[in-house]
Design a protein around this motif. Structure first.
Motif, short mmCIF file in Angstrom:
data_model
loop_
_atom_site.label_atom_id
_atom_site.label_comp_id
_atom_site.label_asym_id
_atom_site.label_seq_id
_atom_site.Cartn_x
_atom_site.Cartn_y
_atom_site.Cartn_z
N ASP A 32 34.46 28.70 35.13
CA ASP A 32 34.54 28.16 33.77
C ASP A 32 35.42 26.90 33.69
O ASP A 32 36.34 26.83 32.86
CB ASP A 32 35.11 29.22 32.80
CG ASP A 32 34.48 30.59 32.95
OD1 ASP A 32 33.26 30.66 33.16
OD2 ASP A 32 35.21 31.60 32.85
N MET A 65 40.58 39.03 34.08
CA MET A 65 41.52 38.02 34.56
C MET A 65 42.88 38.13 33.88
O MET A 65 42.97 38.47 32.71
CB MET A 65 40.94 36.62 34.33
CG MET A 65 39.70 36.37 35.17
SD MET A 65 38.25 37.09 34.39
CE MET A 65 37.48 35.61 33.79
N TRP A 100 39.75 35.08 29.40
CA TRP A 100 38.49 34.42 29.76
C TRP A 100 38.63 32.91 29.65
O TRP A 100 39.72 32.38 29.64
CB TRP A 100 37.36 35.02 28.93
CG TRP A 100 36.91 36.38 29.46
CD1 TRP A 100 37.57 37.16 30.36
CD2 TRP A 100 35.72 37.09 29.13
NE1 TRP A 100 36.86 38.31 30.60
CE2 TRP A 100 35.72 38.30 29.86
CE3 TRP A 100 34.65 36.84 28.27
CZ2 TRP A 100 34.69 39.24 29.76
CZ3 TRP A 100 33.62 37.78 28.17
CH2 TRP A 100 33.64 38.97 28.91
N ALA A 101 37.49 32.23 29.55
CA ALA A 101 37.42 30.79 29.79
C ALA A 101 38.28 29.94 28.84
O ALA A 101 38.09 29.97 27.63
CB ALA A 101 35.97 30.36 29.66
N ASP A 152 35.43 31.62 24.62
CA ASP A 152 34.99 30.31 25.13
C ASP A 152 35.30 29.15 24.19
O ASP A 152 34.39 28.41 23.77
CB ASP A 152 33.49 30.35 25.48
CG ASP A 152 33.21 31.17 26.73
OD1 ASP A 152 34.15 31.77 27.28
OD2 ASP A 152 32.04 31.22 27.17
N GLU A 240 26.74 31.31 25.48
CA GLU A 240 28.19 31.13 25.57
C GLU A 240 28.47 29.75 26.19
O GLU A 240 27.56 28.95 26.35
CB GLU A 240 28.84 32.24 26.40
CG GLU A 240 28.34 32.30 27.83
CD GLU A 240 28.91 33.47 28.64
OE1 GLU A 240 29.63 34.32 28.11
OE2 GLU A 240 28.61 33.52 29.85
N THR A 289 26.72 34.33 35.53
CA THR A 289 27.19 33.40 34.50
C THR A 289 27.03 31.95 34.93
O THR A 289 26.90 31.65 36.12
CB THR A 289 28.69 33.61 34.21
OG1 THR A 289 29.44 33.23 35.37
CG2 THR A 289 28.99 35.05 33.84
N HIS A 291 28.95 28.13 33.49
CA HIS A 291 29.90 27.59 32.50
C HIS A 291 30.44 26.29 33.08
O HIS A 291 30.81 26.23 34.25
CB HIS A 291 31.03 28.60 32.28
CG HIS A 291 31.90 28.31 31.12
ND1 HIS A 291 32.32 29.28 30.25
CD2 HIS A 291 32.44 27.15 30.68
CE1 HIS A 291 33.09 28.74 29.31
NE2 HIS A 291 33.18 27.44 29.56
N ARG A 317 34.05 33.79 41.37
CA ARG A 317 33.33 32.52 41.34
C ARG A 317 34.17 31.37 41.90
O ARG A 317 35.36 31.53 42.17
CB ARG A 317 32.90 32.25 39.88
CG ARG A 317 31.99 33.35 39.36
CD ARG A 317 31.90 33.42 37.86
NE ARG A 317 33.13 33.89 37.25
CZ ARG A 317 33.32 34.04 35.94
NH1 ARG A 317 32.34 33.75 35.10
NH2 ARG A 317 34.47 34.48 35.48
O1 FUB Z 1 34.75 34.06 32.84
C1 FUB Z 1 34.53 35.07 31.88
C2 FUB Z 1 33.36 34.72 31.03
O2 FUB Z 1 32.21 34.62 31.82
C3 FUB Z 1 33.48 33.39 30.34
O3 FUB Z 1 34.29 33.40 29.21
C4 FUB Z 1 32.05 33.11 30.10
O4 FUB Z 1 31.77 31.79 29.73
C5 FUB Z 1 31.43 33.51 31.40
O5 FUB Z 1 31.53 32.49 32.37
#
Ligand code: FUB
Length: 339
Positions: A32, A65, A100-101, A152, A240, A289, A291, A317
């Motif tokens: 991301d 995360m 998250w991102a 996001d 997303e 995913t 991003h 990733r």
């Molecule tokens: O990385 C966690 C989630 O997965 C992100 O918030 C999304 O955009 C997807 O990549």
């Protein structure tokens, strides 16, 4: 035995893959990537993937995360620095789980880090943290941004100095649980195939970048005839990963689609839209995913994105970058990242 043969063939195929770009770092797993140029240097704000042993499920529980690292480089192709932990979940007073991102912005002589994390009620909210340096460490505000929800965040600065936040993510990102009047309903599922698709959200930010300056709105995404997408338009509707950039005076809203998760884009004449679908930016989707972010440096445009080249696992990733090219009519040339 034919099963064995085909799995051997698949293995051989995947080892023959040729990737357009290599991971920016391989000491940690990252995803991301939100890239920005601050003080002439490229700073990348990614998610930090780790193997926590949490089983994969439809809500993305395996994306568990716990901190952010900031990466930086003088130029694309230059040495990449991992600046270490910029913000740890244990220092976010309201956080429950799943960082998250993120995205970042600069204003008021301050660097801002925006991030989604589930609160202690397990509802995704968007938080903000500040630092005097682009690489952090960042100090989190005591509460999430009032009225924020889902995941996001992308924070975009327009040419007139105004900031906007784009956000939202369906499924694990919980956007489908919110009515457009911003009421949470944990029982609300995805919509039926013929219903209008769920739309990303936008709100202007106050000048201190800590609050929404006006109520959150839906961002209209339509086909070239001006029709809103339906839920069944899986390869074009929003899923997303919002990103906004401006090129030649036009607004470009890019995102990950429906259940295909392609990175595609739509253009418009205002930060509030409406946006018209224009096409796919990145092929293929490697892992579950996709991003990205799009940024200009020294007159060239770049796409930062992720795939799963290092691990083969959807929750481990690695971020990458490649040059992005426009055609003379402003359309973006599709990037084929794997041969
Ligand atoms: O990385 C966690 C989630 O997965 C992100 O918030 C999304 O955009 C997807 O990549």
């Amino acid at each position: 035995s034919s099963g064995n043969n085909s799995s051997k063939a698949e293995k051989a195929d995947s080892s023959k893959k040729t990737y357009l770009s290599q991971p920016l770092v391989n000491n940690i797993y990252t995803a991301d990537p939100s890239a920005h140029v601050f003080n002439g240097r490229i700073y990348v704000y990614p998610s930090h993937d780790t193997a926590t042993g949490i089983p994969e499920d439809d809500l993305g529980s395996h994306f568990d995360m716990r901190d952010f690292h900031v990466l930086s480089m003088d130029s694309v192709g230059g040495k990449v620095t991992d600046h270490g932990v910029a913000l740890d979940i244990k220092n976010i007073p309201w956080a429950g789980r799943q960082l998250w991102a993120p995205d970042a912005a600069f204003a008021n002589n301050t660097y801002y880090l925006f991030f989604p994390v589930k609160d202690k009620q397990d509802i995704f909210r968007i938080g903000v943290a500040t630092s005097k340096t682009p690489e952090g460490p960042f100090v989190a505000a005591p509460n999430p941004i009032k009225g924020s929800y889902s995941i996001d965040p992308c924070v975009f600065k327009d040419d007139d100095g105004k900031f906007y936040m784009y956000f939202g993510g369906i499924w694990g990102g919980q956007l489908q649980r919110w009515n457009s009047n911003n009421q949470y309903d944990s029982t609300k599922g995805n919509r039926g195939a013929e219903e209008l698709a769920i739309l990303p959200r936008v709100a202007p930010l106050t000048s201190d970048l800590q609050n929404f300056a006006a109520p959150v709105k839906e961002l209209k995404l339509t086909d070239e005839k001006g029709n809103l997408f339906k839920e069944k338009d899986n390869s074009k509707r929003f899923f997303e990963a919002s990103w906004m950039h401006k090129y030649n005076g036009k607004y470009y809203f890019s995102y990950s689609t429906g259940d295909t998760h392609n990175i595609c884009y739509a253009t418009g004449d205002s930060p509030y839209g409406p946006f018209t679908y224009r096409g796919v930016i990145l092929n293929p989707v490697e892992g579950w995913t996709s991003h990205h972010s799009i940024v200009e440096k020294d007159g060239k445009w770049y796409l930062f994105y992720h795939d799963v080249q290092l691990s083969g696992k959807t929750y481990l990733r690695n971020v990458k970058v490649t040059e992005l090219h426009y055609n003379s009519d402003g359309t973006i040339q599709t990037i084929n990242a794997v041969k």
